[in-house]
Motif scaffolding. Sequence first.
Motif, PDB file in Angstrom:
ATOM      1  N   ILE A 114       0.842  -1.201   0.000  1.00 21.67           N
ATOM      2  CA  ILE A 114       0.000   0.000   0.000  1.00 21.67           C
ATOM      3  C   ILE A 114       0.875   1.247   0.000  1.00 21.67           C
ATOM      4  O   ILE A 114       0.603   2.218  -0.694  1.00 21.67           O
ATOM      5  CB  ILE A 114      -0.942   0.005   1.221  1.00 21.67           C
ATOM      6  N   ASN A 115       1.927   1.225   0.775  1.00 17.63           N
ATOM      7  CA  ASN A 115       2.816   2.382   0.891  1.00 17.63           C
ATOM      8  C   ASN A 115       3.499   2.716  -0.437  1.00 17.63           C
ATOM      9  O   ASN A 115       3.861   3.856  -0.679  1.00 17.63           O
ATOM     10  CB  ASN A 115       3.851   2.128   1.983  1.00 17.63           C
ATOM     11  N   SER A 116       3.679   1.719  -1.298  1.00 14.75           N
ATOM     12  CA  SER A 116       4.319   1.957  -2.596  1.00 14.75           C
ATOM     13  C   SER A 116       3.335   2.457  -3.655  1.00 14.75           C
ATOM     14  O   SER A 116       3.741   2.824  -4.752  1.00 14.75           O
ATOM     15  CB  SER A 116       5.020   0.687  -3.083  1.00 14.75           C
ATOM     16  N   ASN A 117       2.045   2.498  -3.334  1.00 15.49           N
ATOM     17  CA  ASN A 117       1.023   3.008  -4.247  1.00 15.49           C
ATOM     18  C   ASN A 117       1.151   4.530  -4.309  1.00 15.49           C
ATOM     19  O   ASN A 117       1.073   5.215  -3.284  1.00 15.49           O
ATOM     20  CB  ASN A 117      -0.361   2.587  -3.738  1.00 15.49           C
ATOM     21  N   THR A 118       1.368   5.068  -5.510  1.00 11.22           N
ATOM     22  CA  THR A 118       1.611   6.508  -5.651  1.00 11.22           C
ATOM     23  C   THR A 118       0.417   7.362  -5.237  1.00 11.22           C
ATOM     24  O   THR A 118       0.595   8.432  -4.659  1.00 11.22           O
ATOM     25  CB  THR A 118       2.018   6.861  -7.089  1.00 11.22           C
ATOM     26  N   VAL A 119      -0.781   6.893  -5.516  1.00  8.26           N
ATOM     27  CA  VAL A 119      -1.975   7.657  -5.133  1.00  8.26           C
ATOM     28  C   VAL A 119      -2.125   7.652  -3.617  1.00  8.26           C
ATOM     29  O   VAL A 119      -2.387   8.688  -3.010  1.00  8.26           O
ATOM     30  CB  VAL A 119      -3.230   7.093  -5.838  1.00  8.26           C
ATOM     31  N   PHE A 120      -1.946   6.488  -2.992  1.00 11.19           N
ATOM     32  CA  PHE A 120      -2.012   6.423  -1.523  1.00 11.19           C
ATOM     33  C   PHE A 120      -0.985   7.362  -0.910  1.00 11.19           C
ATOM     34  O   PHE A 120      -1.295   8.105   0.029  1.00 11.19           O
ATOM     35  CB  PHE A 120      -1.790   4.995  -1.019  1.00 11.19           C
ATOM     36  N   SER A 121       0.238   7.341  -1.425  1.00  9.72           N
ATOM     37  CA  SER A 121       1.300   8.200  -0.885  1.00  9.72           C
ATOM     38  C   SER A 121       0.929   9.676  -0.992  1.00  9.72           C
ATOM     39  O   SER A 121       1.181  10.461  -0.072  1.00  9.72           O
ATOM     40  CB  SER A 121       2.612   7.946  -1.608  1.00  9.72           C
ATOM     41  N   SER A 122       0.321  10.059  -2.104  1.00  6.59           N
ATOM     42  CA  SER A 122      -0.085  11.446  -2.299  1.00  6.59           C
ATOM     43  C   SER A 122      -1.196  11.843  -1.325  1.00  6.59           C
ATOM     44  O   SER A 122      -1.155  12.925  -0.722  1.00  6.59           O
ATOM     45  CB  SER A 122      -0.544  11.649  -3.741  1.00  6.59           C
ATOM     46  N   ILE A 123      -2.190  10.972  -1.163  1.00  7.51           N
ATOM     47  CA  ILE A 123      -3.292  11.261  -0.233  1.00  7.51           C
ATOM     48  C   ILE A 123      -2.759  11.294   1.196  1.00  7.51           C
ATOM     49  O   ILE A 123      -3.108  12.174   1.982  1.00  7.51           O
ATOM     50  CB  ILE A 123      -4.420  10.220  -0.381  1.00  7.51           C
ATOM     51  N   HIS A 124      -1.882  10.352   1.535  1.00  5.77           N
ATOM     52  CA  HIS A 124      -1.297  10.285   2.875  1.00  5.77           C
ATOM     53  C   HIS A 124      -0.506  11.557   3.179  1.00  5.77           C
ATOM     54  O   HIS A 124      -0.612  12.122   4.283  1.00  5.77           O
ATOM     55  CB  HIS A 124      -0.408   9.044   2.975  1.00  5.77           C
ATOM     56  N   ALA A 125       0.264  12.028   2.219  1.00  3.48           N
ATOM     57  CA  ALA A 125       1.030  13.262   2.411  1.00  3.48           C
ATOM     58  C   ALA A 125       0.092  14.445   2.658  1.00  3.48           C
ATOM     59  O   ALA A 125       0.367  15.302   3.514  1.00  3.48           O
ATOM     60  CB  ALA A 125       1.920  13.535   1.201  1.00  3.48           C
ATOM     61  N   LYS A 126      -1.014  14.500   1.931  1.00  4.91           N
ATOM     62  CA  LYS A 126      -1.987  15.585   2.108  1.00  4.91           C
ATOM     63  C   LYS A 126      -2.622  15.533   3.498  1.00  4.91           C
ATOM     64  O   LYS A 126      -2.781  16.560   4.165  1.00  4.91           O
ATOM     65  CB  LYS A 126      -3.061  15.493   1.016  1.00  4.91           C
ATOM     66  N   VAL A 127      -2.962  14.318   3.958  1.00  2.00           N
ATOM     67  CA  VAL A 127      -3.562  14.163   5.285  1.00  2.00           C
ATOM     68  C   VAL A 127      -2.569  14.600   6.362  1.00  2.00           C
ATOM     69  O   VAL A 127      -2.927  15.338   7.284  1.00  2.00           O
ATOM     70  CB  VAL A 127      -4.019  12.707   5.519  1.00  2.00           C
ATOM     71  N   LEU A 128      -1.319  14.164   6.244  1.00  2.52           N
ATOM     72  CA  LEU A 128      -0.315  14.551   7.241  1.00  2.52           C
ATOM     73  C   LEU A 128      -0.056  16.051   7.228  1.00  2.52           C
ATOM     74  O   LEU A 128       0.124  16.669   8.285  1.00  2.52           O
ATOM     75  CB  LEU A 128       0.979  13.776   7.007  1.00  2.52           C
ATOM     76  N   GLU A 129      -0.060  16.636   6.042  1.00  3.71           N
ATOM     77  CA  GLU A 129       0.101  18.097   5.947  1.00  3.71           C
ATOM     78  C   GLU A 129      -1.039  18.811   6.668  1.00  3.71           C
ATOM     79  O   GLU A 129      -0.810  19.762   7.427  1.00  3.71           O
ATOM     80  CB  GLU A 129       0.140  18.510   4.473  1.00  3.71           C
ATOM     81  N   ASN A 130      -2.267  18.355   6.444  1.00  2.31           N
ATOM     82  CA  ASN A 130      -3.416  18.962   7.116  1.00  2.31           C
ATOM     83  C   ASN A 130      -3.352  18.757   8.627  1.00  2.31           C
ATOM     84  O   ASN A 130      -3.672  19.676   9.388  1.00  2.31           O
ATOM     85  CB  ASN A 130      -4.726  18.405   6.558  1.00  2.31           C
ATOM     86  N   LEU A 131      -2.943  17.570   9.060  1.00  3.03           N
ATOM     87  CA  LEU A 131      -2.813  17.334  10.500  1.00  3.03           C
ATOM     88  C   LEU A 131      -1.787  18.282  11.112  1.00  3.03           C
ATOM     89  O   LEU A 131      -2.022  18.855  12.176  1.00  3.03           O
ATOM     90  CB  LEU A 131      -2.404  15.881  10.767  1.00  3.03           C
ATOM     91  N   ASN A 132      -0.670  18.432  10.438  1.00  2.00           N
ATOM     92  CA  ASN A 132       0.380  19.302  10.965  1.00  2.00           C
ATOM     93  C   ASN A 132      -0.029  20.769  10.949  1.00  2.00           C
ATOM     94  O   ASN A 132       0.367  21.534  11.833  1.00  2.00           O
ATOM     95  CB  ASN A 132       1.683  19.102  10.198  1.00  2.00           C
ATOM     96  N   ASN A 133      -0.828  21.176   9.958  1.00  2.00           N
ATOM     97  CA  ASN A 133      -1.241  22.575   9.856  1.00  2.00           C
ATOM     98  C   ASN A 133      -2.409  22.933  10.762  1.00  2.00           C
ATOM     99  O   ASN A 133      -2.512  24.075  11.206  1.00  2.00           O
ATOM    100  CB  ASN A 133      -1.608  22.921   8.411  1.00  2.00           C
ATOM    101  N   TYR A 134      -3.327  21.979  11.007  1.00  2.00           N
ATOM    102  CA  TYR A 134      -4.575  22.336  11.666  1.00  2.00           C
ATOM    103  C   TYR A 134      -4.850  21.649  12.993  1.00  2.00           C
ATOM    104  O   TYR A 134      -5.794  22.014  13.680  1.00  2.00           O
ATOM    105  CB  TYR A 134      -5.758  22.080  10.726  1.00  2.00           C
ATOM    106  N   ALA A 135      -4.085  20.632  13.357  1.00  2.00           N
ATOM    107  CA  ALA A 135      -4.351  19.918  14.607  1.00  2.00           C
ATOM    108  C   ALA A 135      -3.166  20.090  15.556  1.00  2.00           C
ATOM    109  O   ALA A 135      -2.031  19.817  15.188  1.00  2.00           O
ATOM    110  CB  ALA A 135      -4.599  18.439  14.331  1.00  2.00           C
ATOM    111  N   ALA A 136      -3.466  20.514  16.751  1.00  2.00           N
ATOM    112  CA  ALA A 136      -2.413  20.679  17.749  1.00  2.00           C
ATOM    113  C   ALA A 136      -1.844  19.313  18.114  1.00  2.00           C
ATOM    114  O   ALA A 136      -2.602  18.355  18.269  1.00  2.00           O
ATOM    115  CB  ALA A 136      -2.979  21.357  18.990  1.00  2.00           C
TER     116      ALA A 136
END
Length: 166
Positions: A114-136
């Motif tokens: 799953i981790n090698s799936n390019t779409v999953f990696s892109s979505i995962h990066a977006k989720v982590l970015e949002n967590l880092n930007n908006y969640a304490a």
Amino acid sequence: MAFLRLPLILRLRQTLSPLNRHSIGSVSCFSSGSGSVEINISDEESRRRLHNRLLYRSRQRGFLELDLILGKWVEENILSLDEEKIRSLVDVLDLENPDLWKWLSGQEPPPDAINSNTVFSSIHAKVLENLNNYAAPATRAEPGQPWVRGWDDKRGLVGGPKHGNQ
């Protein structure tokens, strides 16, 4: 009356070969592993239908968090995906909701496949970015640990929950 025919449809689906299982009447099956999603982007109409189908699947998972995350990502990126990335997207959409949520939110590490799936990696990066930007950070669990805190407004009050969303 239609619900009486459901067992018949389900029995028919079990007996059909994988090549013929992709649709029975209005019941459709999406599974890239068995090859039942026909990815045809040769003409505009086929591409439009495929995009609409994938957008619908990403927004209607029955898991609100995933509906929002996947729906927004697919809406923003579907027009730029080539055939290989569309197949990767279908593979992500075929994953079970609880597992996908744990992997995307960082509660559990995803398997290598799953981790090698390019779409999953892109979505995962977006989720982590949002967590880092908006969640304490104080409101999140440590990586690899389940999230136990919820909307616990009454936490610490007499009769309120001691931990979690009780």
